[in-house]
Design an enzyme around this catalytic site. Structure first.
Site, PDB file in Angstrom:
ATOM      1  N   ASP A  26       9.793  51.057 102.533  1.00 54.09           N
ATOM      2  CA  ASP A  26       8.500  51.488 103.071  1.00 54.09           C
ATOM      3  C   ASP A  26       7.443  50.386 102.923  1.00 54.09           C
ATOM      4  O   ASP A  26       7.517  49.581 101.996  1.00 54.09           O
ATOM      5  CB  ASP A  26       8.053  52.744 102.297  1.00 54.09           C
ATOM      6  CG  ASP A  26       7.011  53.537 103.068  1.00 54.09           C
ATOM      7  OD1 ASP A  26       6.689  53.172 104.220  1.00 54.09           O
ATOM      8  OD2 ASP A  26       6.512  54.526 102.507  1.00 54.09           O
ATOM      9  N   ASN A  28       6.259  48.353 105.657  1.00 54.35           N
ATOM     10  CA  ASN A  28       6.294  47.258 106.639  1.00 54.35           C
ATOM     11  C   ASN A  28       4.994  47.168 107.424  1.00 54.35           C
ATOM     12  O   ASN A  28       4.470  46.077 107.670  1.00 54.35           O
ATOM     13  CB  ASN A  28       7.423  47.474 107.653  1.00 54.35           C
ATOM     14  CG  ASN A  28       8.794  47.416 107.027  1.00 54.35           C
ATOM     15  OD1 ASN A  28       8.943  46.971 105.902  1.00 54.35           O
ATOM     16  ND2 ASN A  28       9.792  47.874 107.756  1.00 54.35           N
ATOM     17  N   GLY A  29       4.491  48.330 107.835  1.00 57.62           N
ATOM     18  CA  GLY A  29       3.263  48.363 108.648  1.00 57.62           C
ATOM     19  C   GLY A  29       2.080  47.792 107.875  1.00 57.62           C
ATOM     20  O   GLY A  29       1.313  46.965 108.396  1.00 57.62           O
ATOM     21  N   ARG A  30       1.943  48.207 106.617  1.00 55.63           N
ATOM     22  CA  ARG A  30       0.824  47.716 105.793  1.00 55.63           C
ATOM     23  C   ARG A  30       0.945  46.222 105.520  1.00 55.63           C
ATOM     24  O   ARG A  30      -0.039  45.496 105.493  1.00 55.63           O
ATOM     25  CB  ARG A  30       0.750  48.510 104.473  1.00 55.63           C
ATOM     26  CG  ARG A  30      -0.023  49.806 104.621  1.00 55.63           C
ATOM     27  CD  ARG A  30       0.248  50.742 103.490  1.00 55.63           C
ATOM     28  NE  ARG A  30       1.557  51.368 103.642  1.00 55.63           N
ATOM     29  CZ  ARG A  30       2.188  52.053 102.682  1.00 55.63           C
ATOM     30  NH1 ARG A  30       1.636  52.176 101.489  1.00 55.63           N
ATOM     31  NH2 ARG A  30       3.347  52.609 102.923  1.00 55.63           N
ATOM     32  N   ARG A  39       2.349  45.950 113.768  1.00 54.77           N
ATOM     33  CA  ARG A  39       3.272  46.610 112.836  1.00 54.77           C
ATOM     34  C   ARG A  39       4.716  46.093 112.965  1.00 54.77           C
ATOM     35  O   ARG A  39       5.423  45.955 111.976  1.00 54.77           O
ATOM     36  CB  ARG A  39       3.269  48.120 113.093  1.00 54.77           C
ATOM     37  CG  ARG A  39       1.953  48.804 112.768  1.00 54.77           C
ATOM     38  CD  ARG A  39       2.006  50.278 113.142  1.00 54.77           C
ATOM     39  NE  ARG A  39       3.137  50.939 112.524  1.00 54.77           N
ATOM     40  CZ  ARG A  39       3.182  51.304 111.234  1.00 54.77           C
ATOM     41  NH1 ARG A  39       2.148  51.098 110.459  1.00 54.77           N
ATOM     42  NH2 ARG A  39       4.257  51.881 110.744  1.00 54.77           N
ATOM     43  N   HIS A  43       8.196  45.050 110.558  1.00 54.39           N
ATOM     44  CA  HIS A  43       9.586  45.543 110.637  1.00 54.39           C
ATOM     45  C   HIS A  43      10.574  44.368 110.707  1.00 54.39           C
ATOM     46  O   HIS A  43      11.654  44.411 110.129  1.00 54.39           O
ATOM     47  CB  HIS A  43       9.766  46.448 111.854  1.00 54.39           C
ATOM     48  CG  HIS A  43       8.973  47.721 111.752  1.00 54.39           C
ATOM     49  ND1 HIS A  43       8.905  48.443 110.588  1.00 54.39           N
ATOM     50  CD2 HIS A  43       8.214  48.390 112.653  1.00 54.39           C
ATOM     51  CE1 HIS A  43       8.136  49.507 110.775  1.00 54.39           C
ATOM     52  NE2 HIS A  43       7.702  49.488 112.021  1.00 54.39           N
ATOM     53  N   SER A  71      14.132  57.579 110.054  1.00 56.35           N
ATOM     54  CA  SER A  71      14.321  59.002 109.772  1.00 56.35           C
ATOM     55  C   SER A  71      14.215  59.805 111.064  1.00 56.35           C
ATOM     56  O   SER A  71      13.696  59.304 112.076  1.00 56.35           O
ATOM     57  CB  SER A  71      13.263  59.484 108.776  1.00 56.35           C
ATOM     58  OG  SER A  71      12.029  59.651 109.440  1.00 56.35           O
ATOM     59  N   ARG A  77       6.647  58.037 116.253  1.00 51.49           N
ATOM     60  CA  ARG A  77       5.859  56.791 116.290  1.00 51.49           C
ATOM     61  C   ARG A  77       5.678  56.326 117.737  1.00 51.49           C
ATOM     62  O   ARG A  77       6.424  56.751 118.626  1.00 51.49           O
ATOM     63  CB  ARG A  77       6.573  55.707 115.480  1.00 51.49           C
ATOM     64  CG  ARG A  77       6.623  56.062 114.019  1.00 51.49           C
ATOM     65  CD  ARG A  77       7.244  54.981 113.195  1.00 51.49           C
ATOM     66  NE  ARG A  77       7.148  55.381 111.804  1.00 51.49           N
ATOM     67  CZ  ARG A  77       6.937  54.577 110.788  1.00 51.49           C
ATOM     68  NH1 ARG A  77       6.813  53.291 110.992  1.00 51.49           N
ATOM     69  NH2 ARG A  77       6.856  55.035 109.570  1.00 51.49           N
ATOM     70  N   LEU A 137      30.458  45.121  98.784  1.00 53.85           N
ATOM     71  CA  LEU A 137      29.344  46.080  98.886  1.00 53.85           C
ATOM     72  C   LEU A 137      29.409  46.878 100.195  1.00 53.85           C
ATOM     73  O   LEU A 137      29.562  46.293 101.275  1.00 53.85           O
ATOM     74  CB  LEU A 137      28.005  45.325  98.844  1.00 53.85           C
ATOM     75  CG  LEU A 137      26.768  46.186  99.095  1.00 53.85           C
ATOM     76  CD1 LEU A 137      26.313  46.863  97.804  1.00 53.85           C
ATOM     77  CD2 LEU A 137      25.618  45.377  99.673  1.00 53.85           C
ATOM     78  N   SER A 206      10.938  61.983 100.923  1.00 51.69           N
ATOM     79  CA  SER A 206      10.878  62.067 102.389  1.00 51.69           C
ATOM     80  C   SER A 206      12.217  62.400 103.051  1.00 51.69           C
ATOM     81  O   SER A 206      12.637  61.721 103.995  1.00 51.69           O
ATOM     82  CB  SER A 206      10.333  60.763 102.977  1.00 51.69           C
ATOM     83  OG  SER A 206       9.047  60.508 102.488  1.00 51.69           O
TER      84      SER A 206
HETATM   85  C1  FPP Z   1       8.743  52.090 106.933  1.00 56.00           C
HETATM   86  O1  FPP Z   1       7.598  51.298 106.880  1.00 56.00           O
HETATM   87  C2  FPP Z   1       9.784  51.354 107.642  1.00 56.00           C
HETATM   88  C3  FPP Z   1      10.487  51.814 108.711  1.00 56.00           C
HETATM   89  C4  FPP Z   1      10.332  53.141 109.301  1.00 56.00           C
HETATM   90  C5  FPP Z   1      11.477  50.955 109.367  1.00 56.00           C
HETATM   91  C6  FPP Z   1      12.381  50.290 108.407  1.00 56.00           C
HETATM   92  C7  FPP Z   1      13.204  49.269 109.060  1.00 56.00           C
HETATM   93  C8  FPP Z   1      13.500  48.099 108.495  1.00 56.00           C
HETATM   94  C9  FPP Z   1      13.067  47.675 107.146  1.00 56.00           C
HETATM   95  C10 FPP Z   1      14.382  47.165 109.179  1.00 56.00           C
HETATM   96  C11 FPP Z   1      15.765  47.663 109.062  1.00 56.00           C
HETATM   97  C12 FPP Z   1      16.716  46.815 109.679  1.00 56.00           C
HETATM   98  C13 FPP Z   1      17.678  47.251 110.497  1.00 56.00           C
HETATM   99  C14 FPP Z   1      18.717  46.290 110.903  1.00 56.00           C
HETATM  100  C15 FPP Z   1      17.755  48.620 111.037  1.00 56.00           C
HETATM  101  P1  FPP Z   1       6.296  51.833 107.610  1.00 56.00           P
HETATM  102  O2  FPP Z   1       6.345  51.365 109.029  1.00 56.00           O
HETATM  103  O3  FPP Z   1       6.207  53.312 107.454  1.00 56.00           O
HETATM  104  O4  FPP Z   1       5.166  51.086 106.833  1.00 56.00           O
HETATM  105  P2  FPP Z   1       3.709  51.662 106.535  1.00 56.00           P
HETATM  106  O5  FPP Z   1       3.910  52.885 105.686  1.00 56.00           O
HETATM  107  O6  FPP Z   1       3.052  50.551 105.798  1.00 56.00           O
HETATM  108  O7  FPP Z   1       3.084  51.962 107.848  1.00 56.00           O
END
Ligand code: FPP
Length: 250
Positions: A26, A28-30, A39, A43, A71, A77, A137, A206
């Site tokens: 969690d 990525n957006g921030r 955003r 990702h 999810s 989104r 793994l 979640s």
């Molecule tokens: C949550 O951060 C992140 C996601 C919903 C996407 C996660 C995906 C990745 C980390 C890449 C995965 C890679 C593959 C190959 C599938 P958020 O967007 O909710 O962040 P925020 O809460 O700061 O807005």
């Protein structure tokens, strides 16, 4: 003694490495917002972090790492963001899967994956196929995953088996239910995460592995997912080592 540097002090390599780690990636957006970027930039960085953390986990001897990549609630989104995330497995396959394959990782997926866009599903399917004989793994992608939906589908399948006379209701126990969950493909001893890590300071699961998380140690950190690295993983595992897991005993 092996150790690693944390700011100015050396933290010993944790003695016990959890066999199965679940990760809620969690923040990525921030992370992107802090850099005045869109955003999706976060990702993309999140995908790069995933490669590094998977390699670190594999080097430490972790058996399974289940990562919450999308999810069932994430479809709400904006379209562009969903499209971008759905393309990440394609990019991941081209860019990183050969390396992970070389490192003996086995890629698998859980979730309602048949409802993913075709190219997303195909990229993961190809990765599964390529790595299916690997013994290292297990990198388990939770995509279009929702824990309650997982339990619901398991109950439906079990009900069908009972009504078809293949099993009797007396056969239903926790192990059997585990067989019908999406994680039923994992070796039995590694199905349940020993440790669940959630980044970015949110204190929730979640809908991530609600059945399997019954006895998991939970670890929350303020680090945003794209900044999570080998050292952060070792800190999480060091904390896991400080916990006293009793499984209801004394
Ligand atoms: C949550 O951060 C992140 C996601 C919903 C996407 C996660 C995906 C990745 C980390 C890449 C995965 C890679 C593959 C190959 C599938 P958020 O967007 O909710 O962040 P925020 O809460 O700061 O807005």
């Amino acid at each position: 003694m092996f150790g690693f540097l944390k700011k100015d002090k050396v933290i010993e390599t944790p003695a016990v490495v959890p066999a199965h780690i679940g990760v809620i990636m969690d923040g990525n957006g921030r992370w992107a917002k802090k850099r005045m970027q869109p955003r999706v930039f976060g990702h993309k960085a999140g995908m790069d972090a995933l490669r590094k953390v998977a390699i670190a986990a594999s080097d430490m001897g972790v058996k399974v790492m289940t990562v919450y990549a999308f999810s069932t609630e994430n479809w709400t989104r904006p379209d562009q963001e969903v499209k971008f995330i759905m393309n990440l497995p394609v990019e991941f396959y081209d860019k990183y899967v050969p390396e992970l394959h070389q490192k003996n990782m086995k890629i698998q997926m859980i979730g309602e994956t048949d409802r993913l866009p075709k190219q997303t599903f195909n990229a993961l399917k190809k990765a599964e196929e390529l790595t299916k004989l690997n013994t290292g793994l297990i990198l388990n992608f939770a995509l279009n995953y929702g824990g309650r939906a997982e339990i619901t589908q398991a109950l439906k399948l079990i009900a069908e088996e009972v009504s078809d006379g293949k099993i009797s209701s007396a056969d239903i126990d926790e192990e059997l239910i585990g067989d019908y969950l999406f994680t039923g493909h994992l070796p039995r001893e590694f199905r349940d995460p020993d440790l669940i890590i959630r980044t970015s300071g949110e204190l929730r699961l979640s809908n991530f592995l609600p059945w399997q998380a019954a006895y998991s140690e939970l670890y929350f950190t303020d680090v945003l997912w794209p900044d999570f690295d080998e050292q952060a993983l070792k800190e999480a595992i060091a904390e896991f080592n400080r916990r006293n897991r009793r499984f209801g005993g004394v």
